[in-house]
Every structure is written in structure tokens, then in C-alpha cells.
Enzyme design. Structure first.
Site, PDB file in Angstrom:
ATOM      1  N   LYS A 108       0.880  -1.185   0.000  1.00 41.52           N
ATOM      2  CA  LYS A 108       0.000   0.000   0.000  1.00 41.52           C
ATOM      3  C   LYS A 108       0.917   1.234   0.000  1.00 41.52           C
ATOM      4  O   LYS A 108       2.008   1.207   0.574  1.00 41.52           O
ATOM      5  CB  LYS A 108      -0.870  -0.049   1.270  1.00 41.52           C
ATOM      6  CG  LYS A 108      -1.876   1.075   1.403  1.00 41.52           C
ATOM      7  CD  LYS A 108      -3.117   0.844   0.590  1.00 41.52           C
ATOM      8  CE  LYS A 108      -4.050   2.054   0.637  1.00 41.52           C
ATOM      9  NZ  LYS A 108      -4.838   2.185  -0.597  1.00 41.52           N
TER      10      LYS A 108
ATOM     11  N   CYS B  74      -3.113   7.992  -8.110  1.00 42.43           N
ATOM     12  CA  CYS B  74      -4.333   7.897  -7.299  1.00 42.43           C
ATOM     13  C   CYS B  74      -5.321   8.948  -7.827  1.00 42.43           C
ATOM     14  O   CYS B  74      -4.964  10.114  -7.956  1.00 42.43           O
ATOM     15  CB  CYS B  74      -4.013   8.151  -5.823  1.00 42.43           C
ATOM     16  SG  CYS B  74      -5.508   8.240  -4.814  1.00 42.43           S
TER      17      CYS B  74
ATOM     18  N   ASN C  35      -3.458   2.604 -12.949  1.00 41.93           N
ATOM     19  CA  ASN C  35      -4.173   2.778 -11.687  1.00 41.93           C
ATOM     20  C   ASN C  35      -5.670   2.856 -12.028  1.00 41.93           C
ATOM     21  O   ASN C  35      -6.062   2.681 -13.183  1.00 41.93           O
ATOM     22  CB  ASN C  35      -3.673   4.037 -10.966  1.00 41.93           C
ATOM     23  CG  ASN C  35      -3.920   3.970  -9.458  1.00 41.93           C
ATOM     24  OD1 ASN C  35      -4.965   3.478  -9.003  1.00 41.93           O
ATOM     25  ND2 ASN C  35      -2.987   4.454  -8.668  1.00 41.93           N
ATOM     26  N   THR C  36      -6.479   3.152 -11.054  1.00 38.25           N
ATOM     27  CA  THR C  36      -7.937   3.121 -11.263  1.00 38.25           C
ATOM     28  C   THR C  36      -8.442   4.314 -12.070  1.00 38.25           C
ATOM     29  O   THR C  36      -7.775   5.341 -12.177  1.00 38.25           O
ATOM     30  CB  THR C  36      -8.641   3.124  -9.891  1.00 38.25           C
ATOM     31  OG1 THR C  36      -8.133   4.230  -9.142  1.00 38.25           O
ATOM     32  CG2 THR C  36      -8.382   1.835  -9.147  1.00 38.25           C
TER      33      THR C  36
ATOM     34  N   GLY D   9      -7.835  -5.140 -13.653  1.00 40.39           N
ATOM     35  CA  GLY D   9      -8.892  -6.084 -13.991  1.00 40.39           C
ATOM     36  C   GLY D   9      -8.440  -7.498 -14.318  1.00 40.39           C
ATOM     37  O   GLY D   9      -9.255  -8.309 -14.784  1.00 40.39           O
TER      38      GLY D   9
HETATM   39  C1  SIN Z   1      -6.631   4.968  -1.849  1.00 42.05           C
HETATM   40  O1  SIN Z   1      -5.907   4.684  -0.885  1.00 42.05           O
HETATM   41  O2  SIN Z   1      -7.642   5.667  -1.709  1.00 42.05           O
HETATM   42  C2  SIN Z   1      -6.314   4.471  -3.240  1.00 42.05           C
HETATM   43  C3  SIN Z   1      -4.921   4.745  -3.628  1.00 42.05           C
HETATM   44  C4  SIN Z   1      -4.718   4.794  -5.120  1.00 42.05           C
HETATM   45  O3  SIN Z   1      -5.681   4.752  -5.891  1.00 42.05           O
HETATM   46  O4  SIN Z   1      -3.579   4.923  -5.556  1.00 42.05           O
END
Ligand code: SIN
Length: 300
Positions: free
Chosen positions: A45, A126, A188-189, A240
Site C-alpha cells: 500500500k 491515485c 491505476n484506477t 482487472g
Molecule cells: C486509496 O488509498 O484511496 C487508493 C490509492 C490509489 O488509488 O492509488
């Protein structure tokens, strides 16, 4: 006998599947579990300078094709991270994800954590944390400055984790490569929202989050394809990947290694074993001796 062993920037991984930085990798017990279940390495993380509690609940929404999360970068800070890993000797590569609000903050963290990290992944992506992540990483010149600052203070390999929330991810990758990055990871997302129709308000406490899981796989695959065509450094595919077929698609699109995050939440830790066994079977049935032999075969 086909081999899944993967060498990336001088580190040897038992197979190309890594635990992604995300929702299942805050503490050493989760990293060790991932490795026991078949991950070749682990990305932590993201760690910042100061401890952060993260956002209040709800921080995750489950959708039919994935998750939207906004955890708020909860982490113990670099000092707490060093305390947390004290006494552990990991028998797999540990890639430490770091985030900062400036090149100097990223460099500070890399200096402090170089003793415990086998490599760094820079969170330049992020999608919702004010002053961090993609607010920095959407601009190629910022990606360049951050990677350069980190490379200047550490001899450890550096991976830039890129955002898909851009019109040209290859430009971001080229900036990272020019600054000396050893690899990029993508993606990333995607910036996203979910709304409760009865409460008539966003579900997540932060309102905006990042979408991950099977729904974003074709977008991640296209990003990897674009990056692999543009860059000379390795691309690590993430976004995914849920089945061995997904994994093989990413390898064929040019990914040298893969990260798995949301699939652990949706299907359990066994996904690492299932996917690596599936890749091995595919290599054997199709007559390939190593995973490296199929990397980029669909690039044309
Ligand atoms: C998060 O901790 O909210 C997500 C971190 C990320 O998307 O890089």
C-alpha cells in the site's frame, strides 16, 4: 518444462504475478499470504511522509464488474512503515509504493525506505487524493521531475505507476523512461462515482473514487499495448486481471509482469495459484518454454 521465472530490473520473481498496491496489502501478513498463495512478489500500500487514517466509511463499493474505492491513502507514514517491517526477512521481492506532493517528498521517502525496499513504485496516479497521485501524474513534466528526483537518491529500481485518466498515457510513460525509470506500471484506477438512488447521494464518503476490476480490463490492456509500443523499458500490466486468459492477453500485449489486486477481493487469494497454473498450462500446450517468449507477441 515451461518456466514462469521472471527477471525484471535485476530482481528475480518466481512468476510474473505480483500483488498490486490497492486494497489488500497494508501489512506484512497480507504480503506473506499473497506469496504463499503464489504471488511472485508484492507491491505495498502506498506510504507517505506522515501517517494518514484515510477517509471515513464507506470506502469501497462493489459493482457488477468491479469495485470503486476511495480509501484516502491510509498508511502509517515512513517511520511507522519501518517499525512495521522490523524483524521480517521476506523471501520475495518487496516493492514499496510511495506517494508525495512534490519531487522532493518522493525523494525523501525513497531515501528513508531504500534500506527495506527491493524496488519502488511511485504512485503518480491515485485518482482522488487532493495534491497527490494523478493531480501530479497527469502532466509528463511532473512525471519526469518525480522520477528523476527519486533516481537521484536511490540505487533501487524505480517503477512509475501511471494514470489512465489522460488522453495519452504513452506520453507519461516516455517522460518516466527519459527520467531513468526502470519500468512503468499501468494502470491505476479510473476516476468514478456511484450514487445511492434512495439516499440520493454518492455512496463513498469521499464521493469520488477509483474504479478497478474486470470492467476496466480492456482499457488497461489498451494502455499496456500503447506503452509497450512506445517504450524500451518493461511495462507491468495491472487493471482487472482476474483469469489466466486475462493474464495471457496482457503478456501478449507487451506486459513483462502483471499485478493483481481487485481479483483478490472478488475471488480470494487463490487467484494467484489459479492464474499462474493457467499461464503455465497455456505455455506448455502452445509450445513455449518461458513466459518471456510470449511477451509482446500481439504487438505486430
Ligand atoms: C486509496 O488509498 O484511496 C487508493 C490509492 C490509489 O488509488 O492509488
Amino acid at each position: 518444462m515451461s518456466s514462469l521465472n521472471t527477471i525484471l530490473f535485476g530482481l528475480s520473481f518466481e512468476n510474473p504475478l505480483l500483488l498490486a498496491s490497492g486494497v489488500n496489502d497494508k501489512v506484512p501478513e497480507q504480503w506473506i499470504r499473497a506469496h504463499k498463495e503464489g504471488a511472485g512478489g508484492v507491491v505495498t500500500k502506498s506510504i507517505g511522509i506522515e501517517p494518514r487514517k484515510g477517509y471515513g466509511n464507506p470506502t469501497v463499493v462493489e459493482l457488477p464488474y468491479g469495485l470503486i474505492n476511495a480509501m484516502g491513502l491510509p498508511n502509517p507514514g515512513w517511520k511507522g512503515f519501518l517499525e512495521m517491517v522490523e524483524g521480517y526477512a521476506f523471501d520475495f521481492p518487496l516493492i514499496v509504493s510511495i506517494f508525495g506532493g512534490s519531487p522532493g517528498e518522493f525523494a525523501f521517502l525513497a531515501e528513508k525506505l531504500s534500506g527495506v525496499a527491493d524496488a519502488f513504485e511511485l504512485n503518480l496516479s491515485c485518482p482522488h487524493a487532493k495534491g497527490y497521485g494523478m493531480e501530479i501524474g497527469q502532466r509528463p513534466e511532473n512525471v519526469y521531475e518525480v522520477v528523476k528526483a527519486v533516481k537521484d537518491v536511490t540505487g533501487k529500481p524505480v517503477i512509475a505507476k501511471l494514470t489512465p485518466n489522460t488522453n495519452d498515457i504513452a506520453k507519461l510513460g516516455l517522460a518516466a523512461e527519459k527520467a531513468g525509470a526502470n519500468a512503468v506500471s499501468a494502470i491505476n484506477t479510473l476516476k468514478a462515482i456511484a450514487i445511492d438512488v434512495y439516499a440520493r447521494m454518492p455512496i463513498l464518503s469521499n464521493k469520488i473514487g477509483g474504479y478497478s476490476g474486470p470492467g476496466i480490463k480492456p482499457i488497461a490492456l489498451r494502455a499496456v499495448y500503447d506503452l509497450a509500443r512506445a517504450l524500451d523499458i518493461p511495462v507491468i500490466g495491472v487493471g482487472g486481471i482476474t483469469t489466466w486468459q486475462d493474464a495471457v492477453e496482457f503478456l501478449l500485449a507487451g506486459a513483462s509482469a502483471l499485478q493483481i489486486g481487485t481479483a483478490v477481493s472478488l475471488r480470494g487469494w487463490r487467484v494467484f495459484r489459479e492464474i499462474s497454473e493457467g499461464i503455465k498450462r497455456y505455455l506448455e500446450e502452445e509450445g513455449f518454454l518461458s513466459v518471456g517468449e510470449i511477451v509482446g507477441l500481439a504487438l505486430g
